[in-house]
Design a protein around this motif. Structure first.
Motif, PDB file in Angstrom:
ATOM      1  N   MET A   1      -3.420   6.410  -3.431  1.00 49.45           N
ATOM      2  CA  MET A   1      -2.614   6.562  -4.630  1.00 49.45           C
ATOM      3  C   MET A   1      -1.178   6.856  -4.215  1.00 49.45           C
ATOM      4  N   VAL A   2      -0.267   6.139  -4.789  1.00 51.94           N
ATOM      5  CA  VAL A   2       1.146   6.304  -4.486  1.00 51.94           C
ATOM      6  C   VAL A   2       1.762   7.219  -5.545  1.00 51.94           C
ATOM      7  N   THR A   3       2.416   8.267  -5.080  1.00 57.33           N
ATOM      8  CA  THR A   3       3.055   9.200  -6.002  1.00 57.33           C
ATOM      9  C   THR A   3       4.468   8.721  -6.329  1.00 57.33           C
ATOM     10  N   LEU A   4       5.079   9.387  -7.276  1.00 53.22           N
ATOM     11  CA  LEU A   4       6.448   9.052  -7.659  1.00 53.22           C
ATOM     12  C   LEU A   4       7.411   9.275  -6.492  1.00 53.22           C
ATOM     13  N   PHE A   5       7.173  10.339  -5.725  1.00 51.36           N
ATOM     14  CA  PHE A   5       8.012  10.618  -4.560  1.00 51.36           C
ATOM     15  C   PHE A   5       7.898   9.483  -3.537  1.00 51.36           C
ATOM     16  N   ASP A   6       6.672   8.993  -3.302  1.00 54.42           N
ATOM     17  CA  ASP A   6       6.477   7.871  -2.384  1.00 54.42           C
ATOM     18  C   ASP A   6       7.225   6.627  -2.859  1.00 54.42           C
ATOM     19  N   LEU A   7       7.179   6.387  -4.163  1.00 53.73           N
ATOM     20  CA  LEU A   7       7.896   5.230  -4.709  1.00 53.73           C
ATOM     21  C   LEU A   7       9.397   5.360  -4.530  1.00 53.73           C
ATOM     22  N   ILE A   8       9.915   6.555  -4.762  1.00 56.62           N
ATOM     23  CA  ILE A   8      11.359   6.771  -4.620  1.00 56.62           C
ATOM     24  C   ILE A   8      11.791   6.607  -3.171  1.00 56.62           C
ATOM     25  N   VAL A   9      11.045   7.208  -2.247  1.00 58.56           N
ATOM     26  CA  VAL A   9      11.395   7.102  -0.832  1.00 58.56           C
ATOM     27  C   VAL A   9      11.250   5.665  -0.341  1.00 58.56           C
ATOM     28  N   SER A  10      10.156   5.006  -0.704  1.00 62.68           N
ATOM     29  CA  SER A  10       9.960   3.619  -0.278  1.00 62.68           C
ATOM     30  C   SER A  10      11.015   2.700  -0.881  1.00 62.68           C
ATOM     31  N   GLY A  11      11.378   2.947  -2.129  1.00 62.30           N
ATOM     32  CA  GLY A  11      12.438   2.149  -2.746  1.00 62.30           C
ATOM     33  C   GLY A  11      13.778   2.358  -2.077  1.00 62.30           C
ATOM     34  N   PHE A  12      14.094   3.615  -1.724  1.00 59.28           N
ATOM     35  CA  PHE A  12      15.343   3.905  -1.020  1.00 59.28           C
ATOM     36  C   PHE A  12      15.373   3.199   0.331  1.00 59.28           C
ATOM     37  N   VAL A  13      14.253   3.265   1.048  1.00 59.81           N
ATOM     38  CA  VAL A  13      14.193   2.621   2.366  1.00 59.81           C
ATOM     39  C   VAL A  13      14.355   1.112   2.218  1.00 59.81           C
ATOM     40  N   ALA A  14      13.672   0.529   1.231  1.00 64.52           N
ATOM     41  CA  ALA A  14      13.731  -0.927   1.065  1.00 64.52           C
ATOM     42  C   ALA A  14      15.080  -1.402   0.551  1.00 64.52           C
ATOM     43  N   LEU A  15      15.730  -0.618  -0.286  1.00 66.70           N
ATOM     44  CA  LEU A  15      16.974  -1.078  -0.903  1.00 66.70           C
ATOM     45  C   LEU A  15      18.246  -0.629  -0.187  1.00 66.70           C
ATOM     46  N   VAL A  16      18.175   0.470   0.562  1.00 64.83           N
ATOM     47  CA  VAL A  16      19.381   1.002   1.210  1.00 64.83           C
ATOM     48  C   VAL A  16      19.309   0.867   2.730  1.00 64.83           C
ATOM     49  N   VAL A  17      18.216   1.328   3.318  1.00 63.32           N
ATOM     50  CA  VAL A  17      18.119   1.351   4.780  1.00 63.32           C
ATOM     51  C   VAL A  17      17.956  -0.055   5.348  1.00 63.32           C
ATOM     52  N   LEU A  18      17.183  -0.902   4.686  1.00 62.14           N
ATOM     53  CA  LEU A  18      16.967  -2.263   5.193  1.00 62.14           C
ATOM     54  C   LEU A  18      18.270  -3.052   5.329  1.00 62.14           C
ATOM     55  N   PRO A  19      19.131  -3.108   4.305  1.00 60.59           N
ATOM     56  CA  PRO A  19      20.395  -3.838   4.506  1.00 60.59           C
ATOM     57  C   PRO A  19      21.283  -3.232   5.601  1.00 60.59           C
ATOM     58  N   LEU A  20      21.264  -1.909   5.721  1.00 57.03           N
ATOM     59  CA  LEU A  20      22.066  -1.277   6.776  1.00 57.03           C
ATOM     60  C   LEU A  20      21.551  -1.641   8.164  1.00 57.03           C
ATOM     61  N   ALA A  21      20.225  -1.627   8.340  1.00 61.20           N
ATOM     62  CA  ALA A  21      19.651  -1.970   9.640  1.00 61.20           C
ATOM     63  C   ALA A  21      19.889  -3.443   9.978  1.00 61.20           C
ATOM     64  N   VAL A  22      19.739  -4.307   8.993  1.00 60.67           N
ATOM     65  CA  VAL A  22      19.958  -5.734   9.238  1.00 60.67           C
ATOM     66  C   VAL A  22      21.430  -6.006   9.553  1.00 60.67           C
ATOM     67  N   SER A  23      22.338  -5.374   8.825  1.00 66.25           N
ATOM     68  CA  SER A  23      23.761  -5.597   9.111  1.00 66.25           C
ATOM     69  C   SER A  23      24.147  -5.058  10.485  1.00 66.25           C
ATOM     70  N   SER A  24      23.542  -3.972  10.903  1.00 69.59           N
ATOM     71  CA  SER A  24      23.815  -3.449  12.236  1.00 69.59           C
ATOM     72  C   SER A  24      23.275  -4.385  13.323  1.00 69.59           C
ATOM     73  N   LEU A  25      22.106  -4.966  13.084  1.00 70.47           N
ATOM     74  CA  LEU A  25      21.567  -5.924  14.045  1.00 70.47           C
ATOM     75  C   LEU A  25      22.407  -7.195  14.099  1.00 70.47           C
ATOM     76  N   VAL A  26      22.869  -7.666  12.948  1.00 71.96           N
ATOM     77  CA  VAL A  26      23.699  -8.872  12.909  1.00 71.96           C
ATOM     78  C   VAL A  26      25.023  -8.622  13.626  1.00 71.96           C
ATOM     79  N   ALA A  27      25.538  -7.408  13.518  1.00 74.76           N
ATOM     80  CA  ALA A  27      26.797  -7.059  14.186  1.00 74.76           C
ATOM     81  C   ALA A  27      26.611  -6.828  15.681  1.00 74.76           C
ATOM     82  N   GLY A  28      25.398  -6.927  16.167  1.00 79.12           N
ATOM     83  CA  GLY A  28      25.147  -6.754  17.594  1.00 79.12           C
ATOM     84  C   GLY A  28      24.865  -5.325  17.992  1.00 79.12           C
TER      85      GLY A  28
END
Length: 115
Positions: free
Chosen positions: A1-28
């Motif tokens: 069962m996924v709690t509201l906290f899990d949804l918020i953290v997973s959403g933050f990781v998917a929407l904020v951390v993922l673009p930052l990690a990809v842009s850092s990898l693209v920048a070398g």
């Protein structure tokens, strides 16, 4: 069962951390700014930034898989089999990151003792 906290953290990781990690990898995976707290460790071990970015991508894949399962995009059997495919690189990248970080700590300590 996924709690509201899990949804918020997973959403933050998917929407904020993922673009930052990809842009850092693209920048070398550039080195961090010199006034950052951990900059001396990232400068002591050049591959540490790459390992940390790849580890963040594994964390993001886990978050996306949890969100997709919760919202019904993935069925439970597919999610369980996908979990195995994500967990193995996650553990390997975690061990690589920890190994490189320990190596960087030892390098910085040796440099401080020599100075």
């Amino acid at each position: 069962m996924v709690t509201l906290f899990d949804l918020i953290v997973s959403g933050f990781v998917a929407l904020v951390v993922l673009p930052l990690a990809v842009s850092s990898l693209v920048a070398g995976s550039p080195p961090p700014p010199p006034n950052m707290f951990l900059a001396k460790y990232y400068l002591a071990e050049p591959r540490l930034m790459l390992a940390s970015n790849l580890f963040l991508l594994a964390v993001c894949a886990t978050a996306i898989q949890r969100l997709a399962t919760h919202f019904g995009v993935l069925s439970e059997p597919v999610s369980r089999s996908l979990d195995i495919w994500i967990s193995v690189p996650f553990v390997v990248l975690l061990l690589a990151f920890l190994g490189l970080f320990i190596k960087a700590i030892l390098t910085v300590r040796r440099a401080n003792r020599a100075a």
